[in-house]
Design a protein around this motif. Structure first.
Motif, mmCIF file in Angstrom:
data_model
loop_
_atom_site.group_PDB
_atom_site.id
_atom_site.type_symbol
_atom_site.label_atom_id
_atom_site.label_comp_id
_atom_site.label_asym_id
_atom_site.label_seq_id
_atom_site.Cartn_x
_atom_site.Cartn_y
_atom_site.Cartn_z
ATOM 1 N N ILE A 1 50.646 -45.825 -13.700
ATOM 2 C CA ILE A 1 50.724 -44.597 -12.896
ATOM 3 C C ILE A 1 50.937 -43.412 -13.843
ATOM 4 C CG2 ILE A 1 51.995 -43.389 -11.075
ATOM 5 C CD1 ILE A 1 52.825 -46.330 -10.165
ATOM 6 N N MET B 1 50.609 -40.807 -5.112
ATOM 7 C CA MET B 1 50.218 -40.864 -3.696
ATOM 8 C C MET B 1 49.699 -42.247 -3.312
ATOM 9 S SD MET B 1 50.951 -38.169 -2.058
ATOM 10 C CE MET B 1 49.859 -37.911 -0.669
ATOM 11 N N ALA B 2 48.974 -42.890 -4.221
ATOM 12 C CA ALA B 2 48.472 -44.243 -3.943
ATOM 13 C C ALA B 2 49.648 -45.198 -3.745
ATOM 14 C CB ALA B 2 47.577 -44.717 -5.086
ATOM 15 N N ARG C 1 47.684 -38.754 -8.339
ATOM 16 C CA ARG C 1 46.878 -39.766 -7.646
ATOM 17 C C ARG C 1 47.627 -41.094 -7.564
ATOM 18 N NH1 ARG C 1 41.383 -39.094 -11.145
ATOM 19 N NH2 ARG C 1 42.938 -39.134 -12.808
ATOM 20 N N GLY C 2 48.212 -41.499 -8.694
ATOM 21 C CA GLY C 2 48.960 -42.754 -8.730
ATOM 22 C C GLY C 2 50.200 -42.693 -7.858
#
Lengths: 359, 359
Positions: B223, B230-231, B227-228
């Motif tokens: 991460i 939120m994923a 993006r990481g």
């Protein structure tokens, strides 16, 4: 958010592809149901003859008018080495005896030239039957094959396990790239590096790939529900491809015993093995994988080893004995459910929408 | 969405933990800057003496009034086997010669009893200095240690690489569990299974864990950005722990050459090795890892091997030669950037907010 360039290219409602699992799992019912439910059903045609492929395409067209896909294995050159076959057979013979298999001498050893001929005949059927989407595993077909398929307006998808492979897929002119994370069940699609050097988790593989290619990226590996779909989208993927999640549905052709094994498995029970086919693949660890572990390095390559183990796998399956079956599964078996395709897809979309609202 | 039970327990603004990287990377500036920027800075104290720990805690308190964390290694019983040490030394000696190291005979071989004593002294300092949060790697401390820390209102976090390990962490009474995906750089925190059997990608590990435990789950491995983050949240995590992303910041104490190696690495260049410390860890493949690959199985266990390679690692580092350094990195080095801690965290939060709006 769930509609994008990928769903547009594939003309589907939801960015969900049913993975093309080879070996009888992707029945016409499974493929058609997925497409009818708004996803993209896929025929796992890697091991199928051109005649079988044509029959199944015709059958699916009677069950759905929505787009569906077919997956082919790109033939990789291989050598038939009799010494390797003999020593593999020495290890396999006791297992054949244990299962009561008698006709192992009638086993046909594949030859590269034949595989290549079959591949070109498969392509011909895909074009003649106007299959809307064609995906590839184990590499990139020749420029001629790609040109011909594109002339017939067939959407092409390639499989990649590293950023470099994804870049090659884009360069070859494919429309979509499927990135296969280390979580994925079944065969590794790697074609540039050795499979064991390209085991990249999706949390790493998706964002690093989307930063380097312009075509839509589809994420594959361990995705089972709306959470995995939304996580993939957050990481930059346009959609997902799911195998194990569809394998345990009512419409899948997987043997009941294989479905049960997955439904009771944990995330730490899958391993990588090349003992079934000669290529690395992820499945639930069983007696066969354990016993073959010490021979992994010396087994013949794909598809020679696959031919040698065919009788063992099918006898094990028909005897409802999971010990010698290839129980392919991704790393999320705890999330697998016994359900219909329609329920799986509806639930995923509802979960994704709920997640979006609560974020 | 970014405020939840985890941020509440830790009393931090953003659900971002800087991973406790051992070996001089987590300078007081790094730890304090992360905490000042709204995340949770962490001291990687696994290899530190109680005196060093106390000094650093005092230093950090002068740089931040926000909560920070300290990470300790739970000692696992190990045996000092002279034969193993001798044969490892035989392999390592040519490398020492190549690097011009002369004092290898003064190498101190660790003993389990001493390690256990040190651990208890470390715990004592953590309590005396009122460190707000304490995390553990390589297992779960005794019930007594946990009880004592909790009596002093210290928030406890355990590290897990499988669902089963996460369940054990919760059962032991820890407040938060950090799940380490196969993507993660540095040492594997596995303690129930062998490290190689517990390489689960985060796409699989997060949702399967959150379905089975009730304490907040923090995701670690690959991460690097919003993006990481939120994923991970979509998959059910309450927050993230990031190592490699902080390793290349200006405030990190990693040697410049290590930062450079990560900034130029690709996702397929990290491998798992136990050649540096005796425990499996992920780092960028270099000359040392390649040369030691054939000896992996017979090397002494942790921390014996770690002691044997200490001189090699530090000589390599001071000679600015990356060939024999432990270049720990997760699977997302393409996303690493040379930047300040404050910029990294601000960018992540902005990305996460933007993603939320565009989903």
């Amino acid at each position: 958010m769930l509609n994008n360039k990928m769903t547009e290219l594939l003309q589907i409602q939801y960015p969900i592809i049913q993975a093309p699992m080879a070996g009888g799992i992707t029945t016409s019912e499974l493929v058609a149901e997925v497409s009818n439910a708004g996803g993209l059903g896929s025929i796992g045609a890697g091991y199928m003859t051109p005649v079988q492929i044509r029959e199944q395409i015709i059958e699916i067209k009677q069950l759905t008018s929505n787009p569906f896909s077919i997956n082919l294995f790109v033939p990789n050159e291989f050598f038939v080495i009799q010494d390797e076959i003999d020593s593999a057979n020495q290890v396999l013979q006791p297992l054949r005896d244990e299962l009561g298999i008698r006709d192992e001498d009638r086993m046909e050893i594949p030859q590269f030239e034949d595989e290549l001929d079959t591949f070109h005949e498969q392509i011909k059927v895909v074009i003649e039957e106007k299959v809307p989407v064609c995906s590839f595993t184990f590499g990139i077909p020749s420029a001629e094959v790609i040109r011909e398929l594109k002339q017939h307006n067939i959407i092409l998808m390639g499989t990649a396990t590293t950023v470099e492979e994804a870049i090659e897929v884009e360069k070859a002119g494919m429309d979509i790239v499927i990135v296969q994370g280390s979580e994925a069940g079944g065969h590794r699609g790697s074609f540039l590096l050795h499979a064991q050097e390209s085991l990249i988790g999706l949390m790493s593989l998706i964002p690093q790939t989307v930063d380097q290619v312009n075509i839509p990226v589809v994420a594959a590996g361990g995705i089972m529900d709306g959470r995995g779909l939304m996580a993939s989208v957050c990481l930059g993927a346009s959609g997902v491809q799911m195998g194990t999640a569809f394998l345990t549905t009512s419409e899948s052709g997987a043997p009941a015993i294989q479905k049960e094994e997955i439904l009771y498995a944990h995330e730490d029970q899958t391993v990588l093995t090349r003992a079934f086919s000669g290529k690395w693949a992820r499945g639930i660890k069983n007696k066969y994988i354990s016993e073959m572990q010490q021979h992994e390095a010396t087994l013949p390559e794909f598809p020679v080893q696959n031919a040698l183990t065919k009788g063992i796998r099918s006898a094990s399956s028909s005897q409802k004995n999971p010990d010698f079956m290839s129980l392919w599964s991704g790393q999320s078996p705890r999330l697998a459910e016994k359900q219909t395709v329609s329920k799986l897809i509806k639930k995923m979309i509802a979960e994704a929408k709920h997640l979006k609202e609560t974020l």
